[in-house]
Design an enzyme around this catalytic site. Structure first.
Site, short mmCIF file in Angstrom:
data_model
loop_
_atom_site.label_atom_id
_atom_site.label_comp_id
_atom_site.label_asym_id
_atom_site.label_seq_id
_atom_site.Cartn_x
_atom_site.Cartn_y
_atom_site.Cartn_z
CE1 TYR A 204 -3.34 -2.62 0.75
CE2 TYR A 204 -4.42 -0.66 1.31
CZ TYR A 204 -4.67 -1.87 0.36
OH TYR A 204 -6.10 -2.02 1.02
CE LYS B 273 0.95 -17.48 -1.93
NZ LYS B 273 0.28 -18.76 -2.44
CG ASP C 133 -14.44 -6.86 2.79
OD1 ASP C 133 -13.72 -6.18 3.65
OD2 ASP C 133 -14.44 -6.39 1.84
CG ASP D 213 -8.13 -4.43 1.56
OD1 ASP D 213 -9.14 -3.81 2.19
OD2 ASP D 213 -8.16 -4.29 0.33
CG ASP E 274 -2.33 -20.12 -0.79
OD1 ASP E 274 -1.94 -19.76 0.12
OD2 ASP E 274 -2.06 -20.95 -1.77
C1 IPM Z 1 -10.41 -0.97 3.88
C2 IPM Z 1 -10.97 -0.63 3.21
C3 IPM Z 1 -9.91 0.80 2.63
C4 IPM Z 1 -8.06 -0.27 2.03
C5 IPM Z 1 -9.41 1.71 1.26
C6 IPM Z 1 -10.80 2.27 0.51
C7 IPM Z 1 -8.49 2.57 0.57
O1 IPM Z 1 -10.78 -1.20 2.03
O2 IPM Z 1 -10.43 0.00 5.36
O3 IPM Z 1 -10.00 -2.49 4.42
O4 IPM Z 1 -7.96 -0.40 0.95
O5 IPM Z 1 -7.16 -0.02 3.05
MG MG Z 2 -11.36 -3.47 2.58
#
Ligand code: IPM
Ligand code: MG
Length: 369
Positions: free
Chosen positions: A148, A203, A263, A259, A235
């Site tokens: 990032y 990884k 999710d 990230d 993975d």
């Molecule tokens: C998160 C989001 C952010 C990230 C984006 C909005 C930059 O997806 O906070 O998980 O990738 O960190």
């Molecule tokens: Mg995110």
């Protein structure tokens, strides 16, 4: 951090920066602020624009006035940023740069993303009841390093003159020893307060950066003999998260993998609309935001789930403002409204009562007792 702990002085007024942002951000943050205000705690709030909203007003997603407000505050309550309509802007002007800039400028390296499955919502999960019932895992994502923020990054422009566009693009994956050490300590210390297990996700079979990560996490782990450490390739971790998520306790990983995995973990719980997050720096100052995004498709419709933001406000009270009782009150109130059967559309199931954003916030206020 000034939390007014001195016994003999008047309790200092805590300062919370409110950054609602874009999409559903303003709607959900308004509900969290409403809940905070009825708690009658010594704090003051100040609001500023961020993301697309700030770009519209000031031509930049993270204007100086917003950054200064965030830096000077004890804590930041953040909604969400982003809208498809900004996708064609130059990268430094896109709304997402605001949250990345806040993380970097405030040094918010430790991102806590708990994934807890509320018993009342077990049916909302896409996984079978027995896989998610009682789920309580904590993803700790490193937030200010990795691909990032690695340099160099960019696009190389074609040199033959025939193509106006780029020939290749690159981002650099990079971690330093102190960056890995400090997040590893955070993970081991968090594990000590719960299941005493850390899974470090990497990884290392392919990437040098993550062999380095693995070696350093292992080294730091020697200082925590009471915490069990294991290592998992990313993975495999993705697979295990949907196969047997309850096997995990604390998961620690880099910015990019964190990230993605957070999710996936969020969805196990039934709705990403339920999950709070905290991003902390080494002084305990923090930014608190729901794990979900700005959802422009439902913005302004009054249907967004405010609970992740309300629970983020609870995390803020606990981690940055030293108000654990108030935090617990909010969490219990959320539990109560779920038990009453109130549901925004994202967590609705047959037999429950569908409510909107404001009604949900009102119900939490009422449940605070
Ligand atoms: C998160 C989001 C952010 C990230 C984006 C909005 C930059 O997806 O906070 O998980 O990738 O960190
Ligand atoms: Mg995110």
């Amino acid at each position: 951090m000034n939390t007014g702990q001195c016994k003999h002085k008047k309790i200092a007024l805590m300062k919370i920066a409110i950054l609602p942002g874009d999409g559903i951000g303003p709607e959900i943050v308004a509900e969290a602020v409403k809940v905070l205000k009825v708690l009658d705690l010594p704090f003051e709030t100040e609001t500023a624009r961020v993301g697309g909203a700030a770009y519209e007003a000031f031509g930049h997603p993270l204007p100086d006035v917003t950054l200064k407000l965030a830096k000077d505050a004890d804590a930041v309550l953040f909604g969400a940023v982003g809208d498809w309509k900004y996708d064609t802007l130059d990268r430094p002007l896109r709304p997402e740069q605001a949250i990345l800039g806040l993380r970097k400028n405030l040094g918010l390296f430790a991102n806590f993303r708990p994934a807890i499955c509320y018993p009342q919502l077990v049916e909302a999960s896409s996984l079978k009841r027995e896989l998610v019932s009682g789920l309580d895992i904590l993803i700790i994502r490193e937030l200010t390093g990795d691909i990032y923020f690695g340099q160099p990054r960019g696009r190389r422009i074609a040199t033959d003159g025939h193509f106006p566009g780029a020939e290749e693009a690159f981002d650099t994956m990079r971690y330093s020893r102190p960056e890995i050490e400090r997040i590893a300590h955070v993970a081991f210390q968090a594990a000590r307060k719960r299941g005493k297990r850390v899974t470090s996700v990497d990884k290392a079979n392919v990437l040098e950066t993550f062999q380095f990560w693995k070696d350093i996490v292992t080294e730091v782990g020697l200082q925590y003999p009471d915490v069990a450490l294991d290592h998992m390739y990313v993975d495999n971790a993705a697979m295990q998260l949907v196969k047997a998520p309850k096997k995990f306790d604390v998961v620690v990983t880099g910015n990019m993998f964190g990230d993605i995995l957070s999710d996936a973990a969020a969805m196990l719980t039934g709705s990403i609309g339920m999950l709070p997050s905290a991003s902390l720096n080494s002084q305990g100052q923090g930014l608190y935001e729901p794990s979900h995004g700005s959802a422009p498709d439902i913005a302004g419709k009054g249907v967004a789930n405010p609970l992740a933001t309300i629970l983020s406000a609870a995390m803020m009270l606990r981690f940055s403002l030293n108000q654990p009782e108030a935090a617990a009150r909010i969490e219990q109130a959320v539990d109560r409204v779920l038990s009453l059967g109130l549901r925004t559309p994202d967590i609705y199931s047959e037999g429950t009562t569908r409510v909107g954003t404001v009604e949900m916030g009102d119900a939490v206020v009422k449940a605070l007792g």
